[in-house]
Scaffold this motif. Structure first.
Motif, PDB file in Angstrom:
ATOM      1  N   TYR A   1      25.534  54.334 -40.110  1.00  0.00           N
ATOM      2  CA  TYR A   1      24.842  53.166 -40.660  1.00  0.00           C
ATOM      3  C   TYR A   1      25.582  52.598 -41.873  1.00  0.00           C
ATOM      4  CZ  TYR A   1      20.858  54.216 -37.629  1.00  0.00           C
ATOM      5  OH  TYR A   1      20.050  54.433 -36.544  1.00  0.00           O
TER       6      TYR A   1
ATOM      7  N   ASP B   1      25.370  50.160 -32.976  1.00  0.00           N
ATOM      8  CA  ASP B   1      24.009  50.297 -33.494  1.00  0.00           C
ATOM      9  C   ASP B   1      23.014  50.569 -32.371  1.00  0.00           C
ATOM     10  OD1 ASP B   1      22.355  50.143 -35.924  1.00  0.00           O
ATOM     11  OD2 ASP B   1      21.404  48.454 -34.925  1.00  0.00           O
TER      12      ASP B   1
ATOM     13  N   GLN C   1      19.054  54.983 -42.439  1.00  0.00           N
ATOM     14  CA  GLN C   1      19.469  53.648 -42.009  1.00  0.00           C
ATOM     15  C   GLN C   1      19.397  52.649 -43.160  1.00  0.00           C
ATOM     16  OE1 GLN C   1      17.000  51.664 -39.045  1.00  0.00           O
ATOM     17  NE2 GLN C   1      18.827  50.811 -38.105  1.00  0.00           N
TER      18      GLN C   1
END
Length: 412
Positions: free
Chosen positions: A27, A132, A155
């Protein structure tokens, strides 16, 4: 194959902490590209004499993030072959190599080749959006309900930290060591951040059934919990994000210096966002995502109405508006950790990447629509009315969220 595996011994699985750490690295890597594109590069281009309209063309590179749901079924079909081991790491590895190649290409092209840079960064955005999909699907499948808050904290916190690297450290490197070195350094940072996930062990994932339906959008939209999840996202965006576009201009018009605004949006915003994400992870584990999300929405309404009071009564002291902006960042981070932790439970384990991607794209599209509306009416109504109206919408959303969560849970 290790000796233990060859002897038939069970393979050691990653702990939840190891899974969360690997996710956090990916992330962060994704947000490094966003930081370079939307914070670092515009500053460099402006310094080199680019016009604001030319810089504004960079918004084209956000399109893959708004429409990644369109190719999410193909990503999930590749990632989850029926009856065989998942390929989450392969997707991250392939996407990471593409993004690193684009950053190296950007370093070789130089900031003057704007058309080529836009092409390279759009390809990088497509690759990171694809990564993602796989990363989110893996998180839903691997993390149990009690650990999902920490997954979403990774995240959100990773997004803030990655943006600081791409939008802050990148500019420092450009200023002192040059454009090419800065781009190559970002490519190296991407490799380091993704390594923990790519080289790590698997967490405890349930196998995908050999006769499971091929991932597709229609299967997602047929499920009531997904449809209610999309409603929850819309409610949350309306209540939490529609005032965001007004805060930056309001800080300027309130008389804050660029130094103050830089501190608030940079170091302060990153610290507040990371703090909120970590708080959100702990609170979700203790109280559950739905309850924390509802309380956070109520707090968001209070903060937005605080901006309205500040604008209406001329309370423009630097510490007042700075405190409101930082509190807004904390509350927003807590809220979205809680919301997405709950949404994980609405995603099917047979196509988690597709379902979760739909939620994120609904978030992006609703956010852009709200920002366009707030920008259009801001000049006509003024800050006090705009903040007041968005605060009132947040209050209404707070009361609607509880029954919406109940209906979504009943659909499971």
């Amino acid at each position: 194959m290790s000796a233990a595996e060859a002897a038939g011994a069970p393979r050691r699985l990653a702990s939840p902490a190891e899974v969360v750490a690997g996710l956090a690295g990916v992330y962060m890597a994704q947000s490094v590209i966003g930081g370079v594109t939307f914070q670092g590069l515009p500053a460099v281009l402006r310094q080199d004499g680019a016009s604001l309209s030319e810089i504004g063309m960079l918004l084209v590179t956000v399109a893959p993030w708004s429409f990644k749901f369109l190719w999410s079924p193909w990503v999930e079909s590749y990632r989850l072959p029926a009856g065989r081991p998942h390929r989450s790491r392969q997707v991250v590895l392939i996407g990471g190599v593409v993004v690193m190649a684009m950053m190296v290409g950007a370093g070789l092209a130089g900031p003057g080749a704007l058309g080529l840079l836009m092409t390279l960064l759009t390809i990088a955005a497509f690759a990171t959006a694809t990564v993602d999909i796989a990363c989110d699907g893996y998180a839903v499948e691997t993390l149990s309900e009690r650990h999902r808050g920490w997954g979403n904290a990774a995240q959100v916190a990773g997004a803030y930290a990655g943006t600081a690297i791409g939008g802050g450290l990148f500019l420092v490197l450009v200023d002192h060591l040059g454009w090419a070195f800065a781009c190559f350094a970002m490519a190296a940072a991407l490799a380091a951040l993704c390594a923990l996930f790519v080289l790590g062990r698997d967490g405890p994932r349930p196998p995908r059934a050999a006769d499971a339906e091929r991932p597709n959008l229609r299967a997602a939209l047929r499920r009531r919990e997904v449809r209610y999840g999309l409603l929850l996202v819309a409610l949350y965006v309306v209540g939490q994000k529609w005032a965001m576009v007004l805060i930056g201009p309001y800080l300027v018009d309130a008389g804050l210096s660029l130094t103050w605004i830089g501190v608030i949006n940079g170091f302060g915003g990153m610290g507040a966002g990371v703090l909120g994400a970590l708080m959100g992870g702990g609170l979700v584990r203790r109280f559950g995502g739905g309850r924390v999300a509802i309380v956070s929405m109520g707090l968001q309404a209070a903060v937005t109405l605080g901006f309205a009071v500040s604008a209406a009564y001329g309370l423009h002291g630097a510490w007042i508006v700075a405190a409101l902006a930082l509190l807004n960042a904390v509350v927003m981070a807590v809220g979205f950790v809680a919301l997405y932790a709950r949404l994980m439970g609405y995603a099917s384990l047979d196509q988690a990447g597709v379902d979760f991607t739909l939620f994120q794209c609904a978030d992006a599209i609703a956010s852009v629509a709200g920002w366009l509306g707030a920008s259009a009416f801001g000049d006509a109504l003024g800050y006090a009315w705009c903040f007041g109206l968005t605060g009132a919408v947040a209050v209404a959303a707070t009361f609607v969220l509880a029954p919406a969560f109940r209906r979504a849970d009943a659909a499971l």
